[in-house]
Design an enzyme around this catalytic site. Structure first.
Site, PDB file in Angstrom:
ATOM      1  N   ALA A   1      55.519  58.885  54.423  1.00 39.87           N
ATOM      2  CA  ALA A   1      56.888  58.546  54.860  1.00 39.87           C
ATOM      3  C   ALA A   1      57.081  58.731  56.361  1.00 39.87           C
ATOM      4  O   ALA A   1      58.165  59.058  56.821  1.00 39.87           O
ATOM      5  CB  ALA A   1      57.916  59.368  54.081  1.00 39.87           C
TER       6      ALA A   1
ATOM      7  N   HIS B   1      54.753  56.409  62.577  1.00 39.78           N
ATOM      8  CA  HIS B   1      53.857  56.944  63.602  1.00 39.78           C
ATOM      9  C   HIS B   1      54.243  56.441  64.990  1.00 39.78           C
ATOM     10  O   HIS B   1      54.667  55.298  65.159  1.00 39.78           O
ATOM     11  CB  HIS B   1      52.415  56.531  63.308  1.00 39.78           C
ATOM     12  CG  HIS B   1      51.828  57.223  62.108  1.00 39.78           C
ATOM     13  ND1 HIS B   1      51.208  58.447  62.191  1.00 39.78           N
ATOM     14  CD2 HIS B   1      51.765  56.853  60.808  1.00 39.78           C
ATOM     15  CE1 HIS B   1      50.786  58.817  60.985  1.00 39.78           C
ATOM     16  NE2 HIS B   1      51.112  57.856  60.124  1.00 39.78           N
TER      17      HIS B   1
END
Length: 476
Positions: A46, A49
């Site tokens: 979840a 990045h």
């Protein structure tokens, strides 16, 4: 006849479908399961990045940075929980600090904004529960956390609202091309025709590719297991905490979730079975033990759930986003492992460019509406709550005590579903059953609401996938 058929209703297929509904096109998504977001998209870290890790020149690097920048606005449009909490890559030795510096240089060249290297004192000021032997860290303030299944479901709901079509329980068995038209046949004999096909089938993308084209890549399923901790552990850390990569791998992450829990994992195990999402005691022991390098403050007695997800690891080492070399107008979007969720919005735009270059006529859909509204009752002011309860008293009745979810929210989720809905389908949409008791209290009541709203028998409601029955009949 459709202009575009998309195979797979994970975050990639849903992102592409929504992007295509911005144009005057007939688009369909074919999904083998009974709901969207049933594979990797519902079982991952979840994380959005920042993008410092992928190598320069790769599609991962290109799409990660761009996708990250798009997330905040998209989540606002779709009423999806998102938080830009930032991330830290932690070093516990001078050798690991060398890698931190490499990540900093790589991320800076790629275009990740705000990267900085922190010393021990700065780290412990930000995150006092990190172990005291930390040496330094890479701070990426653009890193974020999101509700991955909520995001995928919202994308598809919005796409359908804008004219897209979704065909569930449609497992593709055969693909032919006749006179420049693709004929896609499902296992139950249904035939769908389309001018263009997008292969977004996750861990099965190589199999779908091989139905129509020569083999050109292989997908290796990589399993990762996780601990979900109760909200008593949710404020232990604020940032997403990574361990510096070593020769043994990237270590284990510790991260808050957008809903106030704590997530610990994943490990990485290459397997052969593309349907194996079982958790194993030895792998969970490894995660628990390895996470203590980051912090020894996690109380694993507060674990409320374990789960495993599969990552679609390509043998090429990079995302595969391209027209098949030997089949015109067949587009592979494959090997979308981490940072696939982060990259999804940018990948969707990239696929549109490929389709346009292939000759697809893109005329604007002037009726497109990218907004999706969802009421999250407990986030409203007292005045707003009173007003909604006045209009619909069901919002005044708490069904899930752990997560404070009302009957009104559950009914709204059922009304927006794509046909019959499962108990876990409601859970992924508005969270009843996500709390400490894991549905022990609210599960039966949610079943009753589903049966009432859809006019079906309690015995016909499944837990999740087809065949996962809960009740078989009355005892008296």
């Amino acid at each position: 006849m459709y202009d575009v058929a998309i195979i797979g209703a994970g975050v990639i297929g849903a992102s592409i479908c929504r992007e295509l509904t911005k144009y005057d096109l007939k688009v369909v998504v074919l999904e083998k399961e009974n709901d969207v977001s049933m594979g990797t998209s519902k079982a991952n870290s979840a994380i959005v990045h920042a993008g410092y890790d992928p190598k320069i020149g790769t599609l991962m690097a290109k799409y990660n940075v761009k996708g990250n920048e798009m997330f905040e606005e998209l989540c606002k449009e779709l009423s999806v929980p998102f938080k830009r909490n930032g991330s830290l890559v932690l070093a516990f030795s001078e050798e690991e600090m060398d890698h931190i510096k490499e990540l900093y240089e790589n991320g800076t060249k790629i275009g990740v904004k705000g990267l900085e290297i922190l010393n021990k004192e700065q780290i412990l000021e930000m995150e006092p529960n990190i172990n005291d032997d930390v040496v330094g860290a890479l701070h990426a303030p653009t890193g974020g956390i999101v509700g991955p299944y909520e995001y995928t479901i919202a994308l598809m709901e919005n796409a359908v609202a804008n004219g897209g079509k979704l065909e569930l329980k449609t497992e593709v068995e055969k693909i032919e091309k006749v006179n420049d038209i693709f004929k896609i046949t499902s296992k139950d004999g249904k035939v769908i025709e389309a001018k263009y096909v997008i292969n977004a089938a996750g861990v099965h993308a190589d199999e779908i590719h091989n139905l129509i084209a020569k083999e050109s890549f292989k997908i290796i399923p990589r399993k990762g297991e996780y601990f979900v901790m109760d909200k008593t552990q949710g404020e232990l850390v604020n940032h997403t905490l990574f361990q510096a990569p070593t020769k043994l791998g990237k270590g284990i992450l510790v991260t808050p979730t957008v809903h106030g829990n704590l997530l610990v994992g994943p490990d990485a195990e290459d397997i052969e079975d593309k349907d194996d999402t079982k958790t194993k005691g030895d792998r969970l022991d490894y995660i628990r033990n390895t996470s203590t390098k980051t912090t020894n403050k996690v109380n694993f007695r507060e674990s409320i759930r374990n789960f495993a997800g599969l990552r679609a690891t390509p043998d090429r080492g990079d995302f595969i986003v391209e027209e098949a070399a030997d089949v015109k107008n067949f587009i592979d979007v494959a090997g979308i492992k981490s940072p696939g969720l982060s990259s999804a919005p940018a990948i969707a735009e990239g696929v549109i460019e490929i389709l346009e270059n292939c000759g697809l006529d893109l005329k604007e859909n002037k009726d497109f509406n990218g907004k999706r509204e969802e009421i999250i009752f407990m986030e409203l002011s007292p005045e707003e709550k009173a007003e909604i309860i006045k209009k619909d008293p069901r919002y005044g009745k708490i069904i899930c005590r752990c997560e404070s979810i009302t009957e009104g929210e559950i009914v709204a989720a059922i009304e927006r579903c794509f046909g019959n809905i499962t108990l876990d389908g409601v859970k992924r949409r508005c969270r009843p059953g996500m709390g400490r008791c894991q549905g022990g209290f609210c599960g039966p009541k949610v079943q009753e609401i589903i049966a009432r709203e859809l006019g079906i028998k309690m015995e016909d409601i499944h837990q999740d996938k087809d065949g996962s029955y809960i009740l078989v009949g009355k005892t008296k």
